[in-house]
Write an enzyme that holds these catalytic residues in place. Sequence first.
Site, short mmCIF file in Angstrom:
data_model
loop_
_atom_site.label_atom_id
_atom_site.label_comp_id
_atom_site.label_asym_id
_atom_site.label_seq_id
_atom_site.Cartn_x
_atom_site.Cartn_y
_atom_site.Cartn_z
N SER A 133 0.85 -1.19 0.00
CA SER A 133 0.00 0.00 0.00
C SER A 133 0.89 1.24 0.00
O SER A 133 2.06 1.17 0.39
CB SER A 133 -0.86 0.00 1.28
N TYR A 146 -2.38 -0.42 11.09
CA TYR A 146 -2.49 -0.82 9.67
C TYR A 146 -1.18 -0.55 8.93
O TYR A 146 -0.70 -1.43 8.20
CB TYR A 146 -3.66 -0.08 9.00
P1 NDP Z 1 -11.97 -5.53 0.13
O1 NDP Z 1 -12.42 -5.41 1.55
O2 NDP Z 1 -12.94 -5.23 -0.94
O3 NDP Z 1 -11.39 -6.99 -0.13
C1 NDP Z 1 -10.65 -7.69 0.84
C2 NDP Z 1 -10.62 -9.14 0.47
O4 NDP Z 1 -9.86 -9.85 1.47
C3 NDP Z 1 -12.02 -9.77 0.46
O5 NDP Z 1 -12.10 -10.63 -0.65
C4 NDP Z 1 -12.07 -10.57 1.74
O6 NDP Z 1 -12.86 -11.72 1.57
C5 NDP Z 1 -10.61 -10.96 1.90
N1 NDP Z 1 -10.26 -11.31 3.26
C6 NDP Z 1 -10.30 -10.55 4.36
N2 NDP Z 1 -9.94 -11.26 5.44
C7 NDP Z 1 -9.68 -12.51 4.99
C8 NDP Z 1 -9.27 -13.70 5.63
N3 NDP Z 1 -9.05 -13.76 6.94
N4 NDP Z 1 -9.10 -14.81 4.87
C9 NDP Z 1 -9.32 -14.77 3.53
N5 NDP Z 1 -9.70 -13.67 2.88
C10 NDP Z 1 -9.88 -12.55 3.61
O7 NDP Z 1 -10.69 -4.60 0.03
P2 NDP Z 1 -9.59 -4.33 -1.11
O8 NDP Z 1 -9.92 -5.02 -2.35
O9 NDP Z 1 -9.38 -2.89 -1.11
O10 NDP Z 1 -8.30 -4.98 -0.43
C11 NDP Z 1 -7.45 -5.88 -1.05
C12 NDP Z 1 -6.02 -5.62 -0.61
O11 NDP Z 1 -5.58 -4.36 -1.11
C13 NDP Z 1 -5.83 -5.57 0.91
O12 NDP Z 1 -4.62 -6.26 1.24
C14 NDP Z 1 -5.67 -4.09 1.19
O13 NDP Z 1 -4.91 -3.85 2.34
C15 NDP Z 1 -4.96 -3.64 -0.07
N6 NDP Z 1 -5.07 -2.21 -0.35
C16 NDP Z 1 -6.30 -1.62 -0.51
C17 NDP Z 1 -6.39 -0.24 -0.70
C18 NDP Z 1 -7.71 0.45 -0.77
O14 NDP Z 1 -7.75 1.69 -0.66
N7 NDP Z 1 -8.82 -0.25 -0.96
C19 NDP Z 1 -5.20 0.58 -0.80
C20 NDP Z 1 -3.96 -0.14 -0.67
C21 NDP Z 1 -3.91 -1.48 -0.45
P3 NDP Z 1 -13.83 -12.38 2.68
O15 NDP Z 1 -14.34 -11.27 3.54
O16 NDP Z 1 -14.88 -13.03 1.84
O17 NDP Z 1 -12.97 -13.37 3.40
#
Ligand code: NDP
Length: 239
Positions: A133, A146
Amino acid sequence: MSKPLIVITGASSGIGAATARLLSAHGHPLLLLARRLDRLTALGLPETLCRQADVTDPAAVAEAVREAEALHGPVDAIVNNAGVMLLGKLADQPAAEWERMFEVNVTGLLGAIRAVLPGMVERGRGTIVNLGSVAGRKTFPDHTAYVGTKFAVHAMSENLREELAPHGVRVVTIAPGAVDTELLSHTSSESIKAGYREFTKASGMLAPESVAEAILYAYQQPQGVNIREIVLAATGQQP
Ligand code: NDP
């Protein structure tokens, strides 16, 4: 010849789902992992195995990888995307929230890498893509724990890249700024969420599809080219 298998963690929403759609459109068989299985299957992608797995359960991830490899051959890339962002001030944030973020964003990521790494080293090729990030490079208000998890992802990715360079395995860090996904929704403080929304209203956000394109770009380079890091954010995002 069919294209190789790619694993995506956290493919049920946001960046993971967009990446799944794009890689599938480019002909890759996929293993999609998340806790919400219905959201994975609803993507309706061909040659795609969807398995419910919490990345904090390395045995479940490893079992799903074995199952997918039996169907589609060896894993050529993993996109370690599963993550949670629980913003808070250290003075009053429940410790369980920090613990959860480190379990998912850091320990979960390491466990998922381990599920595919021995095979990649043996084959002398493979690509590990880790979602860092901009908050893995600089600090932001209310992000203390975070940013700890995301600085850890950046540091571990670089160290792992060095470790794997002699084995022909690439490690790529993707560092987005704010992206329009469900990520903020899990933060428990309503006032912090409102402040974050103000910030993104002013600066804009990336579409998750733009991050997926960056992942595809890095992956599509010849195996001898390792794009070490891609930092991308909305043009209007200042920090
Ligand atoms: P979302 O919340 O839309 O997606 C997060 C995903 O992670 C979901 O598919 C969720 O699936 C999964 N997840 C969460 N916890 C678990 C777990 N314990 N086991 C398996 N899967 C898990 O957010 P983003 O798409 O934004 O996030 C994706 C990545 O990008 C993250 O690592 C985030 O830190 C990073 N990121 C995001 C930014 C933003 O502004 N959005 C900026 C920079 C980085 P489910 O709940 O079904 O398990």
